[in-house]
Design a protein around this motif. Structure first.
Motif, PDB file in Angstrom:
ATOM      1  N   SER A   8       0.851  -1.075   0.146  1.00  0.00           N
ATOM      2  CA  SER A   8       0.200   0.109  -0.165  1.00  0.00           C
ATOM      3  C   SER A   8       1.211   1.363   0.088  1.00  0.00           C
TER       4      SER A   8
ATOM      5  N   GLY B 208      -7.612   2.343  -2.084  1.00  0.00           N
ATOM      6  CA  GLY B 208      -7.310   3.354  -0.971  1.00  0.00           C
ATOM      7  C   GLY B 208      -7.511   3.372  -0.133  1.00  0.00           C
TER       8      GLY B 208
ATOM      9  N   LEU C 179      -7.001   2.574  -6.692  1.00  0.00           N
ATOM     10  CA  LEU C 179      -6.770   3.495  -5.881  1.00  0.00           C
ATOM     11  C   LEU C 179      -7.444   4.645  -5.112  1.00  0.00           C
TER      12      LEU C 179
ATOM     13  N   GLY D  66      -3.906   6.561  -0.344  1.00  0.00           N
ATOM     14  CA  GLY D  66      -3.802   6.875  -1.330  1.00  0.00           C
ATOM     15  C   GLY D  66      -5.060   7.592  -2.113  1.00  0.00           C
TER      16      GLY D  66
ATOM     17  N   GLU E  90       0.981   4.625  -3.063  1.00  0.00           N
ATOM     18  CA  GLU E  90       0.610   5.579  -2.781  1.00  0.00           C
ATOM     19  C   GLU E  90       2.118   6.337  -3.045  1.00  0.00           C
TER      20      GLU E  90
END
Length: 353
Positions: free
Chosen positions: A157, A196, A192, A200, A161
């Motif tokens: 993750s 996210g 994303l 994100g 990002e």
């Protein structure tokens, strides 16, 4: 100054209430250096890093770290990438030193690693180096775009990002926007944006806003299903993403297919709600989007009018900013003649956002 909106609102079966809107939030803030926290280091390594950060004698350490990046030991590569990342994060002048010492290509090689942590360190170090404008051309010429897109697809993750942020920085070179889009960045950015965490979503939204100044990237974004998460974010005032998502929608709405997708995803009632309950800036951008929807479509005008848009538009034309007033007046005129041609009414493109 924070404005609390107490009225409730339902969208796609989800109820939003106590909507909080921050009047002085920025629509977009550029991606900064990595925000993934510090990594633990052994005491001797910590000391040499702290000394380098606190003095001007980092050149020797940087040269050693660049050599370590090319080690056959993954642990040594991780340590070197981590320290380069921190040197570039904490001392801006080191960004040029690190790039000039030859770190860019070996860092890009790390992004291809199958080790998730090593890949993440490589992405993050490249992000921090990309914060220096002088380094952007070198990073691009060294072939960073495709591996960053790969990390955006398959990374951790944090890697996703930071890859989004790095691609945003590289997109500030205008010709890179097409290259990034053609390298496959748009679909994972949309993913994303939809799936996210808050950071994100924000980073993906900012990157999409930059990339979608190019028409072919707009098409890719719409085809990737970007309108659904954008409408959902606009509908949720508590997300702190109303402004960002609305600005992306406004950029996309020049496309016929984008306008169709916006209506299909339930964007009209969301936009009318923003005109009624949003901040001044949110109201203005929502009216700009509605103008694009309505100027050439009698069907869209009818749908907007049926959502009760005229009363809040009249109120905005009396109390909004000068630009918001102008847009609200134009849109109100359009809605009051939904079955008429719009030749006598100014087009949305004639009014600045």
């Amino acid at each position: 100054m924070e404005k609390e909106v107490q009225s409730g609102y339902s969208y796609m079966g989800r109820s939003f209430s106590g909507l909080s809107i921050n009047d002085d939030s920025s629509a977009f803030s550029d991606c900064n250096s990595d925000r993934s926290g510090e990594f633990p280091t052994a005491s001797s390594q910590s000391r040499r890093l702290l000394v380098a950060c606190a003095t001007d004698n980092s050149d020797e350490l940087i040269q050693q770290l660049v050599c370590d990046l090319q080690s056959t030991s993954i642990d040594e590569q991780k340590q070197a990438a981590m320290e380069i990342r921190l040197l570039a994060k904490n001392k801006p002048e080191n960004r040029i030193k690190i790039a000039r010492a030859g770190a860019v290509k070996p860092l890009i090689s790390l992004i291809f690693s199958t080790d998730p942590q090593l890949q993440e360190y490589g992405v993050t170090a490249i992000l921090n180096l990309s914060l220096c404008d002088e380094n952007k051309e070198l990073i691009t010429a060294s072939g960073a775009i495709r591996p960053l897109v790969r990390a955006l697809k398959v990374g951790t993750s944090t890697a996703k990002e930071n890859a989004a942020c790095a691609l945003l920085r590289l997109s500030q070179i205008e010709r890179n926007k097409i290259v990034i889009g053609r390298s496959g960045a748009i679909p994972p950015l949309v993913d994303l944006l939809e799936n996210g965490n808050f950071r994100g979503k924000k980073d993906a939204c900012t990157a999409l806003y930059s990339l979608c100044s190019e028409k072919e990237n707009k098409v890719r974004a719409v085809q990737a299903g970007v309108m659904k998460p954008l409408v959902e974010l606009m509908a949720d005032f508590s997300s702190n993403m109303v402004d960002k998502s609305a600005f992306v929608v406004n950029v996309l709405a020049s496309l016929t297919e984008a306008r169709a997708a916006l209506v299909e995803e339930g964007g009209i009632p969301v936009l009318v709600e923003i005109v009624e309950a949003g901040t001044q800036r949110q109201k203005e951008i929502a009216v700009a989007i509605l103008l694009q929807l309505c100027e050439d479509s009698v069907t869209h005008r009818t749908l907007v009018a049926r959502e009760g848009a005229i009363p809040p538009l009249v109120a905005l034309s009396q109390s909004g900013t000068s630009r918001a007033k102008q847009k609200a007046e134009i849109l109100t005129d359009l809605l009051r003649q939904p079955r008429s041609a719009s030749a006598t009414v100014p087009r949305a493109s004639d009014v600045s956002v």
